[in-house]
Structures are given as C-alpha cells and as structure tokens.
Design a protein around this motif. Structure first.
Motif, PDB file in Angstrom:
ATOM      1  N   PHE A 117       0.824  -1.213   0.000  1.00  0.00           N
ATOM      2  CA  PHE A 117       0.000   0.000   0.000  1.00  0.00           C
ATOM      3  C   PHE A 117       0.857   1.263   0.000  1.00  0.00           C
ATOM      4  O   PHE A 117       0.361   2.356   0.289  1.00  0.00           O
ATOM      5  CB  PHE A 117      -0.926   0.008   1.219  1.00  0.00           C
ATOM      6  CG  PHE A 117      -1.928  -1.111   1.228  1.00  0.00           C
ATOM      7  CD1 PHE A 117      -3.015  -1.103   0.376  1.00  0.00           C
ATOM      8  CD2 PHE A 117      -1.778  -2.193   2.084  1.00  0.00           C
ATOM      9  CE1 PHE A 117      -3.939  -2.143   0.378  1.00  0.00           C
ATOM     10  CE2 PHE A 117      -2.692  -3.234   2.097  1.00  0.00           C
ATOM     11  CZ  PHE A 117      -3.772  -3.214   1.242  1.00  0.00           C
ATOM     12  N   GLY A 118       2.160   1.124  -0.304  1.00  0.00           N
ATOM     13  CA  GLY A 118       3.049   2.268  -0.195  1.00  0.00           C
ATOM     14  C   GLY A 118       3.361   2.549   1.261  1.00  0.00           C
ATOM     15  O   GLY A 118       2.950   1.824   2.165  1.00  0.00           O
ATOM     16  N   SER A 119       4.106   3.619   1.496  1.00  0.00           N
ATOM     17  CA  SER A 119       4.386   4.028   2.878  1.00  0.00           C
ATOM     18  C   SER A 119       4.632   5.519   2.913  1.00  0.00           C
ATOM     19  O   SER A 119       4.747   6.169   1.876  1.00  0.00           O
ATOM     20  CB  SER A 119       5.601   3.267   3.441  1.00  0.00           C
ATOM     21  OG  SER A 119       6.758   3.536   2.681  1.00  0.00           O
ATOM     22  N   GLY A 120       4.701   6.065   4.122  1.00  0.00           N
ATOM     23  CA  GLY A 120       4.880   7.505   4.266  1.00  0.00           C
ATOM     24  C   GLY A 120       3.574   8.256   4.088  1.00  0.00           C
ATOM     25  O   GLY A 120       2.490   7.658   3.988  1.00  0.00           O
ATOM     26  N   PRO A 121       3.633   9.582   4.027  1.00  0.00           N
ATOM     27  CA  PRO A 121       2.419  10.404   3.947  1.00  0.00           C
ATOM     28  C   PRO A 121       1.555  10.125   2.723  1.00  0.00           C
ATOM     29  O   PRO A 121       0.357  10.389   2.744  1.00  0.00           O
ATOM     30  CB  PRO A 121       2.981  11.842   3.901  1.00  0.00           C
ATOM     31  CG  PRO A 121       4.323  11.751   4.544  1.00  0.00           C
ATOM     32  CD  PRO A 121       4.859  10.403   4.169  1.00  0.00           C
ATOM     33  N   HIS A 122       2.159   9.587   1.649  1.00  0.00           N
ATOM     34  CA  HIS A 122       1.403   9.349   0.408  1.00  0.00           C
ATOM     35  C   HIS A 122       0.913   7.902   0.305  1.00  0.00           C
ATOM     36  O   HIS A 122       0.548   7.444  -0.775  1.00  0.00           O
ATOM     37  CB  HIS A 122       2.285   9.668  -0.807  1.00  0.00           C
ATOM     38  CG  HIS A 122       1.587  10.432  -1.881  1.00  0.00           C
ATOM     39  ND1 HIS A 122       0.336  10.094  -2.351  1.00  0.00           N
ATOM     40  CD2 HIS A 122       1.960  11.530  -2.602  1.00  0.00           C
ATOM     41  CE1 HIS A 122      -0.011  10.949  -3.306  1.00  0.00           C
ATOM     42  NE2 HIS A 122       0.953  11.820  -3.469  1.00  0.00           N
ATOM     43  N   ASN A 123       0.892   7.185   1.435  1.00  0.00           N
ATOM     44  CA  ASN A 123       0.441   5.796   1.370  1.00  0.00           C
ATOM     45  C   ASN A 123      -1.051   5.736   1.051  1.00  0.00           C
ATOM     46  O   ASN A 123      -1.741   6.759   1.063  1.00  0.00           O
ATOM     47  CB  ASN A 123       0.756   5.056   2.676  1.00  0.00           C
ATOM     48  CG  ASN A 123      -0.109   5.537   3.824  1.00  0.00           C
ATOM     49  OD1 ASN A 123      -0.660   6.634   3.794  1.00  0.00           O
ATOM     50  ND2 ASN A 123      -0.220   4.738   4.860  1.00  0.00           N
ATOM     51  N   CYS A 124      -1.538   4.537   0.769  1.00  0.00           N
ATOM     52  CA  CYS A 124      -2.940   4.378   0.377  1.00  0.00           C
ATOM     53  C   CYS A 124      -3.865   4.751   1.527  1.00  0.00           C
ATOM     54  O   CYS A 124      -3.837   4.120   2.590  1.00  0.00           O
ATOM     55  CB  CYS A 124      -3.186   2.937  -0.060  1.00  0.00           C
ATOM     56  SG  CYS A 124      -4.916   2.597  -0.444  1.00  0.00           S
TER      57      CYS A 124
END
Length: 518
Positions: free
Chosen positions: A447-454
C-alpha cells in the motif's frame, strides 16, 4: 529542385530529432551512473511497445537485471526522459518518508482540461492541494468510521452468500468477476449509500462502468502509459484516465446522492457525509475559496474511491482464492479458522474478531507480497528552494535534477531472493507472528508508505477479509482444466491483472452448518 530541397529539409529535421534523442539517451552515461542501454527513440520501453510486458512489471525486470544486482539505482529512459529505478531499501525509505517534501508529487499526471475527474482526485493532485485534500478526506478512513461502516459491509457479505447458494453444488467460474461484483457492491454502499446490486445483476450500472474501466485494450494501455510515463503529452494526445461515459455516470450519481442527503439530513458516516460537510463549510465562508464549490472536486474523489476500492480488493480476493485452490491443505487450515470463529460468534464475525483472525491475515499479507495490485510507485523529484539538491551519496557522487522521475519497483522488491527465501513460493508462514517482526517495511509495502500511502488500505483489507470469510464459509475452491498453471499478467494493464482470467471450480461444502450441528 523544390522536391530535392524539401527532401533535404525533411532529412535534416529527422537527423536533428535523432541526434536530440541520442543526446538525451546519453544522460546517465555522461553522469556516470549505471544504466540499461536504451533502444533508439523509444528508450527502455521496447518490451512495452511490443506488448511483452506492462511498464510496471518492466520496471521490475530492470530492477532484476543481473548486471545491476549490486547497484543502488538503475538509470533508464521513458521514451527520452531520464529516470531512475530505485533498488536500495534505504533510498526507498528516503524517497517515501525521510525526504518526502522533495518527492510529494507523483510523476504521472492527467489532463486538467480534458479529464478533470482524474486530475482533481487525490491520486493525481499535486503540491499543496494534495496535502489539504488528504486532510479533508482522512476522517472517512479512521478505524472508528470504518467500524461504523462494518454493518453495511455485512449486508453485502450476506448477498455474496446468497449469490453463491444459487449455483449448483459444483460450478466453474471466472473468480475475479464474482469478487468484483462483491467489492463493487461494498464500495457503493459504504462510500455512497447506494445498493448497486451487482451480485444480483452483473450488468448493473456500477459493475458495468467498473468492468469497462479495467478492461485493458490497446487504447487504454496507451492512455495509462502516457499518463504515467510521458505525462507532458497528456494534453497533446487527449489522454483520459476516466472515459467520458464513466465521468457522466459519476457526476449524475454523486450529485443526486449529495442533494438527497442534504435534503433528508440522513447520516451514514460515509464519504458522502464528508462531502456534505465540506459543502456546508464552503457555504459558511462564501468569500473564501473552497474546493467544495467545484462539484468536479467532489465527484473526482468519489470516482477514485470507487475504482481503487473495488479493483484492489477484488484482485486480492481472487489471487487469494487462486493460491488456496493450488494449496488445498492451506485452504483447509484457513477454512477451519474462519468456521471456528463463525461458530463461536453465532454466524457473524464482529469487527474486532475478523481483524484478529491470525491465519487469514497471514494469507492475505502473503498474497499482497506476491501480487501487489499496483506493482510500482512513481515520484517526481522537486528541489527545495535554498537547499542543496538530493544527493545519491554515499552510493554515487550525483544529485538529482529538478523534475527527475523515480520509480520504486514494488513487485521486484517483494520477490527479490535477497530479502525473501524462495520468493516465488506462496508461504503465509512468512507473516506468522514470530516472523512478522523481521519483515523489512522498506521492502514490503503493497500500500506504499509515508504520507502518500494508500488512504483506504484499512477498508480495503477489511472488505477483502470479509469477502473471503463469507466465500469460504460454505464453499471451497479447487483447480480445474481451465485454471492457469502459472500466473501470467496482462501486458496492457497498469495494475496487476491475470491475462486470461482466473477460472476455478467452486464446490458447495457446508462446513459451517456441519460445525453448528456438532
């Protein structure tokens, strides 16, 4: 004479274009970084043009190139644009988390004039608008709000059981379609307050438009390729992420639902409630600019949450059932856990109980490792005024130039034998409690990571698990003559999708009813 001069001019023009491409294609060589030699004119996209692979999976092929196994990054070219494929986990972490302020935009873009629903949604919107929008929409996806939606999701789960019960005791079906009907109905109910009835009618409006959006034709493949990898050309080629027919459907549907909700004052704790709140907020300060005054802003978010919400979960469900069919002993263990919990709770799992099913979580997490729905992440480097450019030291003496695209090959990272023993083997034990703590989150991030995650990962996982629970409650799946032996992915798609569909035999086996009688 005039013809000769014209031919000379054409030849000179073509020669200049060729030299321009060659100059661009020597960028990484001139910078002293490792790179994959490009094909003239088309760069490192030959496999995509020949429909041998999707661009997302081609990035993982670049990642896996044996010449690059000891490199932190690999230079490549999207047509003529120099970009970097990131191989080192620490650089992945820097891009997505530590140095997020330099990589907060996706490289992919949509045409704001020709496709406003795509360009205005949270996935593609850029700069400060993204941050403001994310803040406004986050309340929909808190654990508390999702728990409130759970009863609505259970209604659709009952519909899934009813749908399956209408088939013969044994039947062969394309399992992704059944899963997509379920997730379409779930998203329509929980996000928009609409009963879409896809499980009762596979040609219902929501399912019709969702199916069309993710049917990858050559034309759709071209649209996605340009949007993600040659985004400066989206206006020239009139690229549309959302087709006009889908845009019209979403505008009319969402406008009607918002107006009805405002008129009746009904509260459902869903996405539409947030839209109504934003419109009230805008009305209270008529002299201040506000996103909610632009109806396309609201419809754009609805379009994104519908398309992403049903496709990601239905893909994960169908890949799970495919692996369960191939591993009947693991399927039995999963069914035993599910049915045991259902018996203890009287046939309906509470929100807390479904999230505590240990083996179900292990299975789904392993499926997401093998089959990340979006097989890559894209970001664009943006320099910060007054600060030095982002450096690749200590790996290389090089700093990125403003506007450089970087690509993180999630599929490649999650199947790299350097990090995963027997990486192509389906093994839920990787995510057993005693092993989970050793999972490197720089490597595993479906799902990605960091502030731009899903933003919707929680609700996506919940509806995936709920669908599997109610599918496997009284049915199991097994392979048949139509089942593909080895998974092959559609080279025209930008998400991970089976090339030929996933055909499985589904068998009615009332394990839950038998356990209750015991």
């Amino acid at each position: 004479m005039a013809l000769t001069e014209a031919l000379l001019l054409i030849a000179a023009g073509l020669g200049a274009i060729y030299l321009w491409f060659q100059r661009n294609h020597s960028y990484w060589q001139r910078k002293g970084l490792p790179y994959i030699p490009p094909t003239p004119i088309i760069g490192n996209t030959k496999a995509v043009f020949k429909l041998e692979n999707s661009f997302g999976l081609h990035l993982s092929e670049i990642y896996n190139d044996p010449r690059m196994k000891n490199e932190a990054v690999v230079g490549m070219y999207s047509i003529n644009k120099p970009g970097l494929v990131i191989r080192d986990p620490e650089l992945v972490k820097s891009i997505l988390i530590k140095d997020f302020n330099r990589f907060h935009n996706r490289y992919g873009q949509c045409d704001p004039h020709g496709d406003p629903l795509a360009s205005n949604n949270l996935f593609f919107v850029r700069n400060n608008a993204w941050k403001e929008m994310r803040t406004k929409l986050t309340p929909v996806f808190t654990s508390g709000k999702i728990k409130q939606m759970y009863s609505l999701m259970l209604e659709i789960a009952d519909d899934l059981e009813l749908h399956l019960s209408k088939y013969p005791n044994k039947f062969i079906t394309e399992i992704k379609e059944v899963c997509a009907q379920f997730t379409t109905d779930t998203i329509a109910s929980t996000a928009f307050g609409i009963r879409a009835h896809s499980l009762h009618n596979p040609d219902a409006e929501f399912r019709y438009h969702g199916r069309k959006l993710f049917t990858f034709t050559l034309s759709r493949a071209k649209d996605f390729f340009v949007a993600f990898f040659v985004p400066k050309l989206v206006g020239l080629f009139r690229i549309k992420f959302f087709a006009p027919e889908f845009s019209h459907f979403m505008r009319s549907t969402i406008s009607h639902v918002i107006e009805d909700r405002e008129r009746t004052g009904t509260v459902r704790n869903d996405l539409i409630d947030v839209f109504v709140g934003l419109r009230k907020e805008a009305a209270q300060e008529p002299n201040k600019p506000h996103y909610a005054r632009n109806k396309d802003f609201l419809v754009a978010q609805a379009g994104l949450f519908f398309t992403a919400g049903f496709e990601t979960s239905s893909s994960t469900m169908s890949f799970t059932l495919y692996e369960m069919a191939k591993h009947p002993e693991l399927q039995q263990r999963l069914r035993d856990e599910i049915v045991g919990a259902l018996v203890e709770e009287g046939g309906k799992l509470s929100y807390e109980r479904i999230n505590s099913l240990e083996y179900l979580s292990m299975v789904v997490d392993e499926v997401l490792r093998l089959y990340p729905v979006l097989p890559f992440l894209d970001r664009e480097y943006k320099s910060v005024k007054g600060e030095p450019d982002w450096s690749l030291k200590p790996y290389y003496d090089f700093s990125l130039e403003n506007g450089t695209p970087v690509f993180i090959p999630i599929y490649g990272l999650q199947r790299d034998p350097k990090y995963w023993p027997n990486p192509n083997q389906f093994d839920p034990e990787r995510f057993a409690p005693e092993n989970r703590k050793s999972i490197d989150t720089r490597i595993y991030q479906p799902f990605g990571s960091g502030p731009h995650n899903c933003i919707g990962s929680r609700i996506g996982l919940l509806q995936t698990k709920l669908g599997l629970v109610h599918f496997l409650k009284n049915h199991y799946v097994r392979t048949c003559a139509d089942t593909i032996k080895e998974m092959k992915f559609d080279p025209k798609g930008f998400v991970l999708q089976s090339l030929t569909g996933i055909h499985l035999e589904t068998v009615n086996d009332c394990l839950y009813d038998e356990k209750v009688k015991q």
